[in-house]
Design an enzyme around this catalytic site. Structure first.
Site, PDB file in Angstrom:
ATOM      1  N   MET A  18      22.768  29.176 -24.068  1.00 13.01           N
ATOM      2  CA  MET A  18      23.245  30.417 -24.664  1.00 13.01           C
ATOM      3  C   MET A  18      22.091  31.323 -25.066  1.00 13.01           C
ATOM      4  SD  MET A  18      26.659  29.681 -26.932  1.00 13.01           S
ATOM      5  CE  MET A  18      26.125  28.178 -27.732  1.00 13.01           C
ATOM      6  N   ASP A  58       9.136  26.141 -34.150  1.00 15.26           N
ATOM      7  CA  ASP A  58       9.968  25.057 -34.685  1.00 15.26           C
ATOM      8  C   ASP A  58      10.695  25.648 -35.881  1.00 15.26           C
ATOM      9  OD1 ASP A  58      11.045  22.935 -36.097  1.00 15.26           O
ATOM     10  OD2 ASP A  58       9.238  21.710 -36.055  1.00 15.26           O
ATOM     11  N   VAL A  59      12.013  25.806 -35.774  1.00 15.84           N
ATOM     12  CA  VAL A  59      12.756  26.532 -36.801  1.00 15.84           C
ATOM     13  C   VAL A  59      12.774  25.809 -38.140  1.00 15.84           C
ATOM     14  CG1 VAL A  59      14.213  27.755 -35.140  1.00 15.84           C
ATOM     15  CG2 VAL A  59      15.001  25.552 -36.091  1.00 15.84           C
ATOM     16  N   TYR A 150      26.774  17.409 -37.754  1.00 17.84           N
ATOM     17  CA  TYR A 150      26.936  18.657 -37.012  1.00 17.84           C
ATOM     18  C   TYR A 150      27.995  19.542 -37.660  1.00 17.84           C
ATOM     19  CZ  TYR A 150      27.515  21.769 -32.979  1.00 17.84           C
ATOM     20  OH  TYR A 150      27.569  22.870 -32.147  1.00 17.84           O
ATOM     21  N   THR A 185      26.816  24.445 -21.333  1.00  9.44           N
ATOM     22  CA  THR A 185      25.382  24.530 -21.594  1.00  9.44           C
ATOM     23  C   THR A 185      24.796  23.131 -21.424  1.00  9.44           C
ATOM     24  OG1 THR A 185      25.515  23.990 -23.957  1.00  9.44           O
ATOM     25  CG2 THR A 185      25.809  26.320 -23.346  1.00  9.44           C
TER      26      THR A 185
END
Length: 246
Positions: A18, A58-59, A150, A185
């Protein structure tokens, strides 16, 4: 004239899936696009292909966020679009889920989104307006088995979006969340078509369809903030029940 001419968009997890679709469409619509990821080879190749800029990010590293945003602001200009797209999933029932896996998923999906929003506020404020698009999931609308971390992360993104919209509206910054259902994806490669057969639209969605929604939110939905936008083929509408046999 593109819908995003003159705007700078930063996309996390932009090397593939995405994120890559968002990057392609926003370049087509005239934005200066900054792709960030930890997949350096894929991210740099995509950036070269479509005429974007690539930065490793790297978030979960707040110092890295500060560095990337500072560089982008200095070199490309004030950031007016942020798509917090980076995310991971981990499958395990809650009884056997490990603390390590919990922290990994929450860290990337939720804390990384928080770091990103906080990091762009000053740059976005200087642009005079902006929009933060947080990619949540239908797992932020309803529960799923074997996905406790998640689901928690994506519900958290949904709530964080609403709180941030209240905090940032006076700065001219809108904050919205997108809640994709089954989208084809790399993350969903292991799932078969049977996953979507009970939906009103009985197929997987495509990344390009999500990108079109993100474009609408960035360019046209100028009176929307703090709101969730669901793109799931009707998966969360409800259950289709057959009448009982007489």
């Amino acid at each position: 004239m593109g819908k995003l001419d003159g705007r700078v968009a930063l996309i996390t997890g932009g090397a593939r899936g995405m994120g890559a679709a968002h990057a392609r469409l926003m370049v087509e619509e005239g934005a200066t696009v900054v792709i960030t990821d930890v997949l350096d080879d894929e991210g740099a190749a995509l950036a070269e292909e479509i005429g974007a800029v690539y930065h490793r990010l790297d978030v979960t590293d707040e110092d890295a966020w500060a560095s990337v945003v500072s560089s982008v602001h200095a070199e490309q200009g004030a950031i007016s679009i942020l798509i917090n797209n980076a995310g991971v999933v981990g499958f395990s029932p809650i009884a056997t889920a490990t603390t390590e896996e919990w922290n990994r998923v929450i860290g990337i999906n939720l804390t990384g989104t928080f770091f990103g929003m906080r990091a762009v506020i000053e740059s976005m404020s200087s642009a005079g307006d902006g929009v933060i698009i947080n990619i949540s999931s239908t797992a932020g609308i309803q529960g799923y088995s074997n996905l406790s971390a998640y689901v928690a992360s994506k519900w958290g993104v949904r709530g964080l979006t609403k709180s941030a919209a209240l905090d940032l509206g006076h700065r001219g910054i809108r904050v919205v969340s997108i809640h994709p259902g089954p989208i084809r994806t790399p993350m969903t490669d292991g799932f078969g078509d049977e996953m979507t057969q009970s939906q009103p639209i009985a197929r997987f969605g495509e990344s390009e369809e999500v990108a079109k929604l993100a474009l609408f939110l960035a360019a046209d939905a100028t009176y929307s903030t703090g709101t969730e936008f669901i793109i799931d083929g009707g998966a969360t509408v409800g259950q289709a029940l057959q009448p009982p046999q007489e």
